[in-house]
Design an enzyme around this catalytic site. Structure first.
Site, short mmCIF file in Angstrom:
data_model
loop_
_atom_site.label_atom_id
_atom_site.label_comp_id
_atom_site.label_asym_id
_atom_site.label_seq_id
_atom_site.Cartn_x
_atom_site.Cartn_y
_atom_site.Cartn_z
N HIS A 79 0.75 -1.16 0.01
CA HIS A 79 -0.01 -0.17 -0.08
C HIS A 79 0.82 1.36 0.09
O HIS A 79 1.51 1.41 0.93
CB HIS A 79 -0.96 -0.12 1.19
N TYR A 208 -8.87 5.10 7.73
CA TYR A 208 -8.89 5.54 9.01
C TYR A 208 -10.12 6.72 9.04
O TYR A 208 -10.14 7.74 8.75
CB TYR A 208 -7.78 6.18 9.51
N PRO A 299 -3.89 -0.07 19.50
CA PRO A 299 -3.53 -0.66 17.99
C PRO A 299 -3.48 0.63 16.83
O PRO A 299 -2.95 0.28 15.67
CB PRO A 299 -4.90 -1.39 17.72
N LYS A 303 1.70 -0.31 15.26
CA LYS A 303 3.06 -0.13 15.42
C LYS A 303 3.51 -1.73 16.37
O LYS A 303 4.76 -1.70 16.22
CB LYS A 303 3.30 0.97 16.35
N TYR A 391 4.23 6.24 9.99
CA TYR A 391 3.34 4.89 9.55
C TYR A 391 4.48 3.95 8.79
O TYR A 391 4.25 2.81 9.03
CB TYR A 391 2.12 5.52 8.75
#
Ligand code: DHB
Length: 417
Positions: A79, A208, A299, A303, A391
């Site tokens: 991704h 998200y 969560p 990570k 991220y």
């Protein structure tokens, strides 16, 4: 009673066959260092437990460049970005453009299957389903792990070093005496309700989603199996929810403006707690903690497994220096070396949580402030850069240039344009 006792020896005794323990054993074996991995769970449970599914670029690189990345490259999905959704509108953060890095959607239990398969193929010593695990003598030069095999044999395993990779509920964290350690703990007033559903993907990348009804996350597993989460009360009982009630909750948080979730039968459900924890120091005498044994993250941002892999990459480099060159120089600074990344990940997970979750007291100011924050993150490359950088994961620290870890990551960096 026909129980027997056995004394055994290895170089590194690894407690816990999760991402930290298995990856450490794998990396050490590439450097010719012996280990024994024990776990109280059986292999089937470890390989079937559903956890998060996002690998940072460095985690994926380390897997592929050390020979355990074939299925990741075949079956994982790369991704290059993610969506932040608010006010029924999705806006994309372009990881590849902002950082040159990507993430891989590949579930944790698949990583564990790959590592277990590789260790067994290489003749590695993995012992599942053991019980009554004890660690002793960690401040002496003869530390021992004692445990009972499934057949009743009581084993005393001597080693130069013990790696405590047995998670937040294991014995290793508790083996560091209270008077020499500080426990940093933060509880969040939320939980995550997680489901698996037999449905096609709703989106090409993760979503998200911030909403006035609370946070939701749309992730995926395979073309026919999807993973989704929504913010809930931490004490929620998932078994009392009907499929219809779950879909209703997800629809109100995500659907709108032409976007609709693809729904299907819900095959698994459960509530995940949200907390942050860090122990300091992360080692004591001959015991070195890694992964969830040393720190827990909520969560949001996925990570947990990535930190575990980064910890053991650093620990492996330090152990190589110790076993091959006889120096404790890198072992002595192990905890301090990994703490920087751990605290940055703690901040990132806390920050993602605070930006996206509904304040449980229904604070109208905070809701409007969050919208301002999301607009700032999605409104310009500079706004999105911190999210994309953290991220996808900054490169893992290279502390020993002679290490198999340094060698593998350098080789990957040369391959990547
Ligand atoms: C997943 C879990 C996460 O916590 C996250 O931030 C992203 C993805 C997952 O399970 O797919």
């Amino acid at each position: 009673m026909n129980a027997t006792n056995q004394s055994q020896r290895t170089q590194v005794a690894i407690i816990g066959a999760g991402p930290a323990g298995l990856m450490l054993s794998h990396l050490l074996s590439l450097s010719g260092i012996d280990s024994v991995v024990i776990d109280v769970r059986d292999r089937e449970t470890i390989e079937a437990t559903i956890r998060a599914g996002i690998l940072e670029q460095g985690t994926a690189d380390l897997m592929t460049s050390t020979g355990v990345g074939d299925r990741l490259l075949d079956e994982g999905q790369r991704h290059e970005g993610t969506y932040l959704r608010s006010r029924k509108e999705s806006r994309r953060i372009d990881f590849a453009a902002l950082t040159g890095r990507s993430v891989y959607l590949y579930p944790q239990h698949e990583v564990l299957k790959d590592l277990i398969g590789a260790r067994i193929a290489a003749g590695g010593d993995l012992r599942f389903g053991v019980h009554d695990v004890e660690v002793q003598g960690i401040t002496t030069d003869d530390p021992k792990v004692r445990f009972t095999e499934p057949d009743g044999t009581r084993v005393e395993l001597s080693s130069a070093v013990i790696a405590g990779c047995d998670g937040s509920q294991g014995v290793c964290r508790r083996a560091i005496p209270k008077d020499v350690r500080t426990d940093y703990f933060h509880a969040y007033p939320h939980g995550w309700f997680g489901i698996l559903t037999e449905a096609p993907p709703s989106s090409d990348e993760l979503i998200y989603s911030h909403s006035e009804h609370g946070f939701a996350l749309i992730s995926s597993r395979t073309p026919t199996l999807q993973r989704m989460y929504f913010q809930c009360d931490p004490g929620e009982d998932a078994s009392t929810w009907s499929d219809e009630r779950i879909w209703d909750e997800l629809r109100t948080r995500v659907n709108g403006n032409g976007f609709e979730l693809k729904e299907g039968p819900i095959t698994q459900r459960g509530v995940i707690p949200m907390r942050s924890y860090v122990i300091d120091p992360m080692s004591h005498g001959r015991l070195f903690l890694a992964g969830d044994a040393a720190h827990t993250v909520p969560p949001t941002g996925a990570k947990g497994m990535n930190l575990a892999v980064a910890d053991v990459a650093v620990l492996c480099q330090a152990l190589e220096r110790y076993f091959h060159q006889g120096s404790t120089e890198l072992l002595d600074v192990y905890g301090r070396t990994v703490a920087d990344r751990v605290w940055q990940a703690q901040h990132f997970s806390w920050w993602m949580t605070s930006m996206l979750h509904l304040d449980h007291k229904g604070d109208a100011f905070d809701h409007r402030r969050q919208l301002g924050e999301i607009d700032q993150i999605t409104g310009s490359p500079i706004g999105g850069a911190y999210l994309a950088d953290t991220y996808t994961g900054r490169p893992i620290a290279l502390t020993n240039p002679d290490s198999v870890v340094a060698e593998a990551l350098t080789r990957t960096a040369q391959r990547t344009p």
